[in-house]
Design a protein around this motif. Structure first.
Motif, PDB file in Angstrom:
ATOM      1  N   GLU A 204       0.835  -1.213   0.000  1.00 41.96           N
ATOM      2  CA  GLU A 204       0.000   0.000   0.000  1.00 41.96           C
ATOM      3  C   GLU A 204       0.863   1.253   0.000  1.00 41.96           C
ATOM      4  OE1 GLU A 204      -2.894   0.477   3.178  1.00 41.96           O
ATOM      5  OE2 GLU A 204      -3.402  -1.660   2.939  1.00 41.96           O
ATOM      6  N   ASN A 205       1.847   1.238   0.912  1.00 38.51           N
ATOM      7  CA  ASN A 205       2.737   2.406   1.008  1.00 38.51           C
ATOM      8  C   ASN A 205       3.438   2.672  -0.318  1.00 38.51           C
ATOM      9  OD1 ASN A 205       2.088   2.624   3.679  1.00 38.51           O
ATOM     10  ND2 ASN A 205       4.180   2.345   4.452  1.00 38.51           N
ATOM     11  N   TYR A 206       3.886   1.604  -0.937  1.00 39.27           N
ATOM     12  CA  TYR A 206       4.649   1.749  -2.175  1.00 39.27           C
ATOM     13  C   TYR A 206       3.764   2.338  -3.274  1.00 39.27           C
ATOM     14  CZ  TYR A 206       7.971   0.711  -5.895  1.00 39.27           C
ATOM     15  OH  TYR A 206       8.846   0.832  -6.944  1.00 39.27           O
ATOM     16  N   LYS A 207       2.493   1.882  -3.316  1.00 37.40           N
ATOM     17  CA  LYS A 207       1.557   2.461  -4.294  1.00 37.40           C
ATOM     18  C   LYS A 207       1.402   3.955  -4.069  1.00 37.40           C
ATOM     19  CE  LYS A 207      -1.088  -1.051  -6.484  1.00 37.40           C
ATOM     20  NZ  LYS A 207      -0.985  -2.325  -5.715  1.00 37.40           N
ATOM     21  N   LYS A 208       1.326   4.331  -2.792  1.00 41.79           N
ATOM     22  CA  LYS A 208       1.193   5.762  -2.482  1.00 41.79           C
ATOM     23  C   LYS A 208       2.433   6.522  -2.945  1.00 41.79           C
ATOM     24  CE  LYS A 208      -1.466   5.250   1.712  1.00 41.79           C
ATOM     25  NZ  LYS A 208      -1.145   5.116   3.144  1.00 41.79           N
ATOM     26  N   LEU A 209       3.588   5.902  -2.743  1.00 43.73           N
ATOM     27  CA  LEU A 209       4.840   6.551  -3.164  1.00 43.73           C
ATOM     28  C   LEU A 209       4.832   6.742  -4.684  1.00 43.73           C
ATOM     29  CD1 LEU A 209       7.756   7.550  -2.510  1.00 43.73           C
ATOM     30  CD2 LEU A 209       8.509   5.168  -2.715  1.00 43.73           C
ATOM     31  N   LEU A 210       4.340   5.712  -5.405  1.00 44.24           N
ATOM     32  CA  LEU A 210       4.265   5.831  -6.864  1.00 44.24           C
ATOM     33  C   LEU A 210       3.284   6.926  -7.266  1.00 44.24           C
ATOM     34  CD1 LEU A 210       4.356   2.030  -7.802  1.00 44.24           C
ATOM     35  CD2 LEU A 210       6.150   3.729  -8.220  1.00 44.24           C
ATOM     36  N   GLU A 211       2.178   6.995  -6.535  1.00 47.51           N
ATOM     37  CA  GLU A 211       1.190   8.033  -6.852  1.00 47.51           C
ATOM     38  C   GLU A 211       1.740   9.436  -6.620  1.00 47.51           C
ATOM     39  OE1 GLU A 211      -2.216   7.043  -4.486  1.00 47.51           O
ATOM     40  OE2 GLU A 211      -2.579   5.206  -5.676  1.00 47.51           O
ATOM     41  N   MET A 212       2.698   9.539  -5.712  1.00 51.94           N
ATOM     42  CA  MET A 212       3.294  10.848  -5.416  1.00 51.94           C
ATOM     43  C   MET A 212       4.254  11.316  -6.509  1.00 51.94           C
ATOM     44  SD  MET A 212       2.149  12.320  -2.832  1.00 51.94           S
ATOM     45  CE  MET A 212       3.278  13.608  -2.303  1.00 51.94           C
ATOM     46  N   GLN A 213       4.648  10.420  -7.413  1.00 50.87           N
ATOM     47  CA  GLN A 213       5.692  10.784  -8.378  1.00 50.87           C
ATOM     48  C   GLN A 213       5.345  12.013  -9.213  1.00 50.87           C
ATOM     49  OE1 GLN A 213       8.909   9.353  -8.238  1.00 50.87           O
ATOM     50  NE2 GLN A 213       7.869   8.725  -6.377  1.00 50.87           N
ATOM     51  N   PRO A 214       4.121  12.065  -9.777  1.00 47.05           N
ATOM     52  CA  PRO A 214       3.797  13.283 -10.545  1.00 47.05           C
ATOM     53  C   PRO A 214       3.808  14.533  -9.666  1.00 47.05           C
ATOM     54  CG  PRO A 214       2.152  11.545 -10.909  1.00 47.05           C
ATOM     55  CD  PRO A 214       3.046  11.062  -9.817  1.00 47.05           C
ATOM     56  N   VAL A 215       3.438  14.377  -8.401  1.00 51.41           N
ATOM     57  CA  VAL A 215       3.451  15.535  -7.490  1.00 51.41           C
ATOM     58  C   VAL A 215       4.893  16.004  -7.276  1.00 51.41           C
ATOM     59  CG1 VAL A 215       2.772  16.378  -5.205  1.00 51.41           C
ATOM     60  CG2 VAL A 215       1.401  14.603  -6.339  1.00 51.41           C
ATOM     61  N   MET A 216       5.795  15.035  -7.138  1.00 47.69           N
ATOM     62  CA  MET A 216       7.207  15.392  -6.947  1.00 47.69           C
ATOM     63  C   MET A 216       7.764  16.071  -8.197  1.00 47.69           C
ATOM     64  SD  MET A 216       8.797  12.131  -4.920  1.00 47.69           S
ATOM     65  CE  MET A 216       7.968  11.437  -3.477  1.00 47.69           C
ATOM     66  N   GLU A 217       7.369  15.540  -9.357  1.00 46.98           N
ATOM     67  CA  GLU A 217       7.839  16.124 -10.612  1.00 46.98           C
ATOM     68  C   GLU A 217       7.341  17.558 -10.734  1.00 46.98           C
ATOM     69  OE1 GLU A 217       8.233  13.302 -14.027  1.00 46.98           O
ATOM     70  OE2 GLU A 217       6.937  14.805 -14.954  1.00 46.98           O
ATOM     71  N   ASN A 218       6.097  17.745 -10.351  1.00 51.23           N
ATOM     72  CA  ASN A 218       5.507  19.066 -10.405  1.00 51.23           C
ATOM     73  C   ASN A 218       6.222  20.012  -9.433  1.00 51.23           C
ATOM     74  OD1 ASN A 218       3.519  20.589 -11.722  1.00 51.23           O
ATOM     75  ND2 ASN A 218       2.383  20.704  -9.774  1.00 51.23           N
ATOM     76  N   ALA A 219       6.544  19.477  -8.258  1.00 50.79           N
ATOM     77  CA  ALA A 219       7.267  20.288  -7.267  1.00 50.79           C
ATOM     78  C   ALA A 219       8.599  20.750  -7.853  1.00 50.79           C
ATOM     79  CB  ALA A 219       7.488  19.486  -5.989  1.00 50.79           C
TER      80      ALA A 219
END
Ligand SMILES: Cc1ncc(C[n+]2csc(CCOP(=O)(O)OP(=O)(O)O)c2C)c(N)n1
Lengths: 535, 192
Positions: A204-219
């Motif tokens: 679950e955590n890892y999926k969340k980390l993957l979901e954060m990737q576009p947010v990190m890119e945007n940051a």
């Protein structure tokens, strides 16, 4: 506000203190050591009772920092690049747990290997762990990043990798401070299971980390640390990572004619890189380290616009960048001064006159005579300088702790007796576990823990071994009859040779502990005492 | 105003103190500064250098490019020659002539001096001797070298003296006085 003259390392320390850090964790290692040392000498850190003690190694340091993050406070852990290997298990898994209090992992890389065994690029760790990376170009940015990284970490629920290299770490410049932030009060994670990496939760955590990737890119695209700078000449577009940006600007005192993307926060700012590609005919990728992002931008088939960098020979494949190399890649001619006269001799570092390691090597050379060369496995510390003339005393130096375990393997292969030469700090860092392996098998090796009661190579930090070596070795199960103390002084040379001979003859595990304080550390302590008395 | 200096010596000879003195004076004048140092392994008796850059405009690179240094300031004769490719045409080579011999293959001093004297602009003085004669201790020889470089630093003597006061103030009046004396002695020699 007040401007301070700080090393890159010191700027990071001050930035973290001002950014609300509650604990700094570290094991020394060039070029990262001065960060913790600055925190230890900081009055503010003392007044706030910030945690600022050395850890046994980079893994224990990282785990302690993760623990502080769990408890809801801001923590930073600092290490040199090879230390990240030691801490890697904790590092990579911390990306999966995410954070509670902000967590900053500082890695100081050493391209050109000024003081290291390799020049690995820590950004790889950040990249495959899928966490944001900050790479300052200036001392001011180093401060600003350390200051704001905790908040970024909390916002993105990920540890932040702050990556610097030797030049910035050990170069001084003016730094302006920001208002000091209070520490966090501390609170348990909202999700009580966040830090339990059972497969079901980890998935679950890892999926969340993957979901954060576009947010990190945007940051990254929105980050003030990344900039698109327009030029007038569109023949070339430059991606300048970290301090490589400085070398570009150095070559254009009147402004760079080309478009430049200054990158100091990763993942790569996609929109800016895409714009560069659209605007310019060819690209030049400048990275202080390995061509990690050059490879990414180039792609496996390399079918787009011409790309220059370390992979096509525009820049060397190894070593740090400098203004000349970047000038060359930009097609700018540089007029060098006179060549170095041929008669100049190299001046390699050497063991200090009076160093106890010298006496150990002198005795060992005699004791080993009957057995022949090629059986001394050394470790990393000042005693590694025993590799050079006049000693030529050691046959290996691979990674911290490897002296004991390599001796075990060599003895398993029939190279008996095998000797390992390790320092007190390195023994604590990673020697103890290997020694237990040797005890269990009763390996026919002689482990010399050359105890100068300090972490000498990195400038004399306190060693966890102080006063504990005998008990640790005994506790691990080495028979007391084969734990031998010795006093490494010229006048005891004969006795010391005799002790070594006896243990080399023993067909099982032996540990010899020559103990005499490092002369540099002793002198420093003396000076400090003297000063204290004067007051 | 812009000046790029390579400081050279052997680990433990005190080049970072020279850098700190020039740096403090520069910052007090409101100038920009970058100063790259060598820490770590080579400090154990190896060759060390520091790149010191001062300017009235922001400075980009922490490193001086080859052919870019206005001055090499060295506390040891052989070390002064190690960085020649970095020295600009017309740049100054300022060095102590007192060799620090901790290697078996140290070249003949005579040959080193020939190379040093072949430089168009050079100042070569025995800083150890001057320090001993003037302040009674070779320990201040690095500050003698700072004095020898001072006419070319685009700074006033008083600014350098103030910097020394700031740097050594904690160690007491005596140490400050000794260093200021050493600074002036070096200056006098360079002006000869
Ligand atoms: C994983 C890792 N961490 C840190 C270092 C940096 N480092 C090199 S030697 C050393 C300390 C050695 O201390 P000790 O073993 O006591 O030997 P000494 O130098 O005092 O003789 C350190 C911290 C390193 N090379 N690798």
């Amino acid at each position: 506000m007040q401007k301070l003259l700080l090393l890159g390392d010191e700027a990071i320390a001050q930035g973290a203190i001002d950014g609300g850090m509650s604990g700094c964790y570290a094991y020394p290692g060039t070029p990262s050591t001065e960060i913790m040392e600055y925190v230890q000498h900081s009055k503010e850190a003392a007044e706030k009772y910030l945690h600022r003690q050395w850890s046994a190694n980079e893994k224990t340091a990282t785990e302690s920092a993760i623990g502080m993050s769990y408890a809801g406070k801001r923590a930073m852990v600092c290490m040199k690049h090879v230390g990240v290997n030691v801490a890697a298990d904790a590092f990579v898994n911390a990306a999966v747990t995410g954070v509670n209090g902000g967590l900053v992992i500082l890695a100081a890389d050493d391209p050109s290997m000024h003081s290291s065994q390799n020049e690995q690029d820590s950004r790889f760790y950040g990249d495959f762990s899928l966490i944001p990376i900050l790479e300052p170009a200036t001392q001011q940015e180093a401060y600003d990043m350390a200051y704001s990284a905790f908040e970024l970490s909390e916002k993105l629920n990920a540890p932040v990798l702050l990556r610097i290299t030797t030049r910035l770490a050990h170069s001084r410049s003016g730094v302006e401070r920001k208002t000091s932030q209070p520490e966090l009060k501390g609170a348990l994670p909202k999700d009580p299971r966040q830090f339990i990496l059972l497969p079901s939760i980890a998935r679950e955590n890892y999926k969340k980390l993957l979901e954060m990737q576009p947010v990190m890119e945007n940051a990254s695209d929105e980050s003030d640390f990344n900039r698109y700078e327009e030029g007038i000449d569109k023949k070339l577009g430059i991606v300048a990572c970290g301090i490589a940006y400085n070398y570009v600007m150095e070559n254009y005192p009147n402004g760079c004619p080309y478009d430049v993307v200054k990158v100091s926060q990763y993942p790569l700012p996609r929109k800016k890189i895409e714009k560069l590609k659209a605007n310019c005919d060819e690209l030049l990728i400048l990275e202080e380290g390995q061509p990690l992002f050059e490879r990414l931008i180039r792609g496996f088939f390399d079918e787009g616009k011409p790309i220059h960098g370390r992979l096509n020979g525009a820049l060397p494949r190894d070593g740090e960048l400098n203004p000349e190399l970047v000038a060359h890649a930009l097609g700018i001619e540089i007029e060098e001064g006179k060549p170095i006269p041929e008669m100049l001799a190299g001046r390699p570092p050497a063991l200090c006159p009076g160093c106890s390691h010298r006496d150990v090597y002198n005795a060992l050379a005699v004791a080993l005579e009957p057995y022949g060369d090629g059986r001394v496995f050394s470790d990393i510390g000042c005693y590694t300088l025993g590799a050079l003339a006049p000693f030529n005393a050691i046959n290996s130096c691979v990674d911290m702790g490897a002296s004991i375990t390599m001796a075990i393997g060599a003895a398993d292969a029939g190279l008996v007796p095998a000797v390992s030469m390790i320092g007190d700090s390195t023994f604590i860092h990673s020697g103890m576990t290997g020694l237990l392996d040797a005890v269990i098998k009763d390996s026919p090796i002689v482990v010399i823990i050359s105890d100068n009661s300090t972490t000498g190579m990195t400038g004399g930090q306190k060693s966890h071994a102080e006063g504990r070596l005998f008990d640790i070795v005994k506790g691990l199960g080495v028979p007391e009859a084969h734990i031998r103390a010795m006093n490494p002084l010229k006048k005891h040379h004969e006795t010391n040779v005799q002790i070594m001979k006896e243990e080399l003859e023993h067909k099982g595990i032996s540990v010899i502990i020559p103990q005499r304080e490092c002369i540099q550390t002793a002198a420093r302590k003396n000076r400090a005492k003297h000063k204290a008395k004067k007051k | 105003m812009k000046i790029d200096i390579i400081l050279a010596g052997v680990g433990g000879q005190g080049i970072l103190t020279i850098a700190a003195a020039i740096g403090t004076a520069a910052v007090n004048k409101g100038l920009y500064l970058k100063q790259a140092e060598v820490h770590g392994m080579s400090q154990r008796g190896g060759d060390v250098q520091s790149n010191l850059r001062i300017s009235d405009k922001p400075i980009h690179s922490d490193l001086i490019a080859k052919g870019g240094a206005d001055m090499i300031l060295s506390v040891e004769p052989m070390e002064s020659l190690r960085y020649l490719p970095f020295l600009k045409k017309g740049g100054y080579l300022i060095t102590s002539t007192k060799p620090f011999i901790n290697i078996p293959n140290y070249p003949e001093l005579e040959y080193l001096m020939k190379e040093i004297k072949a430089m168009d602009h050079h100042v070569a003085i025995d800083a150890d001797q001057i320090a001993k004669d003037e302040v009674g201790s070779a320990r201040a020889s690095n500050i003698v070298m700072l004095g020898a470089a001072s006419p070319f630093l685009k700074m006033e003597m008083s600014e350098l003296e103030d910097a020394l006061k700031e740097l050594f103030g904690r160690k007491g009046e005596e140490v400050v006085e000794m260093n200021i004396k050493a600074l002036r002695a070096g200056r006098k020699m360079a002006e000869k």
